[in-house]
Motif scaffolding. Sequence first.
Motif, short mmCIF file in Angstrom:
data_model
loop_
_atom_site.label_atom_id
_atom_site.label_comp_id
_atom_site.label_asym_id
_atom_site.label_seq_id
_atom_site.Cartn_x
_atom_site.Cartn_y
_atom_site.Cartn_z
N ALA A 155 21.69 -89.81 -25.52
CA ALA A 155 21.18 -90.10 -24.27
C ALA A 155 19.49 -90.20 -24.48
N VAL A 156 18.93 -89.27 -25.14
CA VAL A 156 17.47 -89.37 -24.97
C VAL A 156 17.14 -90.70 -25.57
N LEU A 157 17.78 -91.78 -26.28
CA LEU A 157 17.50 -92.94 -26.71
C LEU A 157 17.92 -93.96 -25.65
N GLN A 158 18.57 -93.59 -24.42
CA GLN A 158 18.91 -94.47 -23.58
C GLN A 158 18.13 -94.39 -22.02
N VAL A 159 17.63 -93.11 -21.87
CA VAL A 159 17.02 -93.07 -20.49
C VAL A 159 15.59 -93.20 -20.78
N PRO A 160 15.07 -93.94 -19.75
CA PRO A 160 13.60 -94.22 -19.80
C PRO A 160 13.05 -92.95 -19.62
N GLN A 161 11.72 -92.63 -20.16
CA GLN A 161 11.21 -91.38 -19.94
C GLN A 161 9.62 -91.69 -20.29
N VAL A 162 8.66 -90.73 -19.68
CA VAL A 162 7.25 -90.69 -19.92
C VAL A 162 7.01 -89.19 -20.05
N ARG A 163 5.89 -89.07 -20.72
CA ARG A 163 5.33 -87.73 -21.05
C ARG A 163 3.90 -87.75 -20.40
#
Lengths: 272, 272
Positions: free
Chosen positions: A172-180
């Motif tokens: 799922a880390v590779l599916q959900v858009p994320q920003v740091r």
Amino acid sequence: MQRMVEWITDDEDPRIADYRDVRERDLVGRRGLFVAEGAVVLRGLLDSPFALTRSILVAEARLPGLSELLARVPPGTPVFAASQAVMDTIVGFPIHRGILALGETPPPRDPASMLSDVGAGGLVLALSCIANHDNMGGLFRNAAAFGVDAVVLDAGCCDPFYRKALRVSVGAVLQVPQVRLLPGADMVSGLQAAGFHVLALSPSGTEDLASIGGGGRVAVILGAEGPGLAPEVLARCETVRIPMAAGFDSLNVATTSGIVLHHLRSRSGDAG
Amino acid sequence: MQRMVEWITDDEDPRIADYRDVRERDLVGRRGLFVAEGAVVLRGLLDSPFALTRSILVAEARLPGLSELLARVPPGTPVFAASQAVMDTIVGFPIHRGILALGETPPPRDPASMLSDVGAGGLVLALSCIANHDNMGGLFRNAAAFGVDAVVLDAGCCDPFYRKALRVSVGAVLQVPQVRLLPGADMVSGLQAAGFHVLALSPSGTEDLASIGGGGRVAVILGAEGPGLAPEVLARCETVRIPMAAGFDSLNVATTSGIVLHHLRSRSGDAG
């Protein structure tokens, strides 16, 4: 269709240099690359809207069972194959899953731009100082399961692209858009400036989760177990608690995310 | 009050024989004993309504910080102390937490008798073929958090008294009443005969969790991720699903328990 593979017979082959000593490299990082382990995570990588696959390394015995998956690898992306013995030597331990891939970490995104892309009824999961990779993986797994639109990580969070976090997330880390966020960035202000109603989870929260309605653009902030969220975070949010049995006020943070996301999605009548 | 301790200077001392080679013994079992690791699990053991503490082994450097906890150890229960080096040799690896205890597994209970003790509004968590110790620990942690009255394990479940399950449960395995069924026992029939309304969780369930009301004596059956519950179990229960985002229908089983137990407790207006 059988995917063409490149055979590796020498564990010193420069083509597989980035797969050597996987565990030691886990500790020092890979400068823009990450290692995906197992067929489930590889599927997440191949389907990822933002992470590129650089190469794949498969144990010979796994090749027949993976032909469907490998047929989906883009033509320019090398698939290396090796005997189990050579693969174990390359990796540095017996790699029972027999399949690894190298991915490229996506370039940093602008938080404000990403948050402005989240539509009405959107749901954001915001994480503060999550230091445990199992928990990080579990948080992303739940974010994907409940259709979270974006995950925001503060600078105190561990790396979701770490091998174990990827595995626990079932990709799922590779599916959900994320920003740091950058160090010192104010997560609460950023979310509120982007128009989100911000809920902060805490055992000392004033509202019971069951009383929280759905609807609108909502961000949920979770902190690490133990220290929890800082008082200056809680003071600027609607604080929410999950009622627990007397004498026991401890939930795992990933489990907490599942409870909160399920509640909000069932209130808004939309699982994503 | 300072607790008297017995000093161990020889790792072959017969008094600490049951602490030798902790990891190897994890694999073969301990014939009625279990090992608790860390202060949190030890607290759960000392407070346990059903598990007895046989002895405690503490690294010298930890003694000052544990005086409050050790003062609660019953007078007849030995507390052994050793240097970190001797303790590491006894245990077989560097034991950073510096505290171990031996507990006695409670004697088997009769399932029908235990279930008849659960009152009106009671909640039972029934587990089928949970093979992963992390998940088992997480399930018990959630059972304690939401005041579950009893956990029922079928014969296919792993051992909750295994060291890692105890640790992940933050001691909850030693707090929540539990009973293990004999091989071949029918879990669904047993629960229904005891007057429970039985909910079975499954991605193919017919009812959304959000539509399930609280009240009455309820038992929730969860199976292992992957295989899930057997069709003959599902056919005899009210089947319940947790709606998820399209393309993703995978939740960790411990997280699932948290979501379900929170929902049922918030519907019945009682966290335990």
